[in-house]
Design a protein around this motif. Sequence first.
Motif, short mmCIF file in Angstrom:
data_model
loop_
_atom_site.label_atom_id
_atom_site.label_comp_id
_atom_site.label_asym_id
_atom_site.label_seq_id
_atom_site.Cartn_x
_atom_site.Cartn_y
_atom_site.Cartn_z
N TYR A 31 -31.62 4.76 2.86
CA TYR A 31 -32.02 3.58 2.11
C TYR A 31 -32.59 4.01 0.76
CZ TYR A 31 -31.83 0.38 6.11
OH TYR A 31 -31.43 -0.39 7.15
N TYR A 33 -34.67 2.10 -2.55
CA TYR A 33 -35.40 0.85 -2.75
C TYR A 33 -35.72 0.61 -4.22
CZ TYR A 33 -36.73 2.07 2.12
OH TYR A 33 -36.74 2.44 3.43
N THR A 47 -35.59 -5.28 -3.74
CA THR A 47 -34.31 -5.18 -3.10
C THR A 47 -34.10 -3.73 -2.66
OG1 THR A 47 -31.94 -5.71 -3.29
CG2 THR A 47 -33.01 -4.72 -5.23
N TYR A 48 -32.99 -3.49 -1.97
CA TYR A 48 -32.71 -2.15 -1.47
C TYR A 48 -31.19 -2.03 -1.32
CZ TYR A 48 -31.75 -4.54 2.87
OH TYR A 48 -31.22 -5.38 3.80
N ILE A 49 -30.74 -0.81 -1.13
CA ILE A 49 -29.32 -0.58 -0.87
C ILE A 49 -29.19 0.53 0.16
CG2 ILE A 49 -29.02 1.07 -2.76
CD1 ILE A 49 -26.22 -0.24 -3.22
N MET A 53 -23.16 2.08 0.67
CA MET A 53 -22.71 1.01 -0.22
C MET A 53 -22.68 1.51 -1.66
SD MET A 53 -25.20 -1.89 1.43
CE MET A 53 -24.66 -3.24 0.42
N ASP A 54 -21.76 0.97 -2.45
CA ASP A 54 -21.73 1.26 -3.87
C ASP A 54 -22.46 0.20 -4.68
OD1 ASP A 54 -18.29 2.23 -3.50
OD2 ASP A 54 -20.09 3.47 -3.46
N MET A 55 -22.48 -1.01 -4.13
CA MET A 55 -23.04 -2.12 -4.87
C MET A 55 -23.63 -3.14 -3.89
SD MET A 55 -21.22 -4.74 -7.56
CE MET A 55 -20.53 -5.86 -6.36
N LYS A 56 -24.71 -3.76 -4.34
CA LYS A 56 -25.28 -4.86 -3.58
C LYS A 56 -25.73 -5.92 -4.56
CE LYS A 56 -28.98 -6.21 -0.49
NZ LYS A 56 -30.21 -5.81 0.22
N GLN A 57 -25.35 -7.18 -4.27
CA GLN A 57 -25.74 -8.28 -5.15
C GLN A 57 -26.65 -9.23 -4.39
OE1 GLN A 57 -22.65 -9.38 -7.66
NE2 GLN A 57 -23.91 -10.81 -8.83
N ASP A 58 -27.71 -9.65 -5.06
CA ASP A 58 -28.67 -10.56 -4.45
C ASP A 58 -29.13 -11.50 -5.54
OD1 ASP A 58 -31.84 -10.10 -2.64
OD2 ASP A 58 -30.63 -11.87 -3.07
N THR A 62 -28.37 -7.04 -9.18
CA THR A 62 -27.25 -6.21 -8.75
C THR A 62 -27.73 -4.77 -8.71
OG1 THR A 62 -25.65 -7.68 -9.81
CG2 THR A 62 -24.88 -5.48 -9.19
#
Lengths: 112, 116
Positions: A31, A33, A47-49, A53-58, A62
Amino acid sequence: GEDVEQSLFLSVREGDSSVINCTYTDSSSTYLYWYKQEPGAGLQLLTYIFSNMDMKQDQRLTVLLNKKDKHLSLRIADTQTGDSAIYFCAVPLTGGYQKVTFGTGTKLQVIP
Amino acid sequence: NAGVTQTPKFRILKIGQSMTLQCTQDMNHNYMYWYRQDPGMGLKLIYYSVGAGITDKGEVPNGYNVSRSTTEDFPLRLELAAPSQTSVYFCASSSRETREVTYEQYFGPGTRLTVT
């Protein structure tokens, strides 16, 4: 130990996009953060990733992760004055998630 | 839930004085942490605890002591205050079962300490 680097300051105009960058040295993290610190307050998870994953959108946020280059970024779309704060990336230390290394923090100033 | 609470909010110490920064959490978290924040330096881990009775040093433990006699409380002790300990101190806690995010840390509001 883990080194986590960020630029110290970013200034953007209201309505523009903000991009906050972070580089780290340890590649075993799972993870990663982003925390936000508003003036006079403690940090709060933004947010966190997960590392697969390469990308996370919230919503307006991004998160991009480039594991090869050990580079993490946070993009805030349509930046508002309420987004003015210090943003920290945080990377777990090798061998355990209960301790993290925080970056130096990037102070985001939003100009109306 | 009150979350993580810290007292006092502000304190001025003279060189050589002692004090205890209090930290309490009501979320039944097993992990607790003390950080100091200096301008442009990010957060540095002073001490942490993985449960009652268990503590360990972080990155910058010199000049500080901690204890963890209960799950809820994690006080930080400064024995002989020095100007280099002027900083903002944050307590945090985490748990493996915090929402869906492993080890998300919850922070207190901080204690601003000045040593003169």
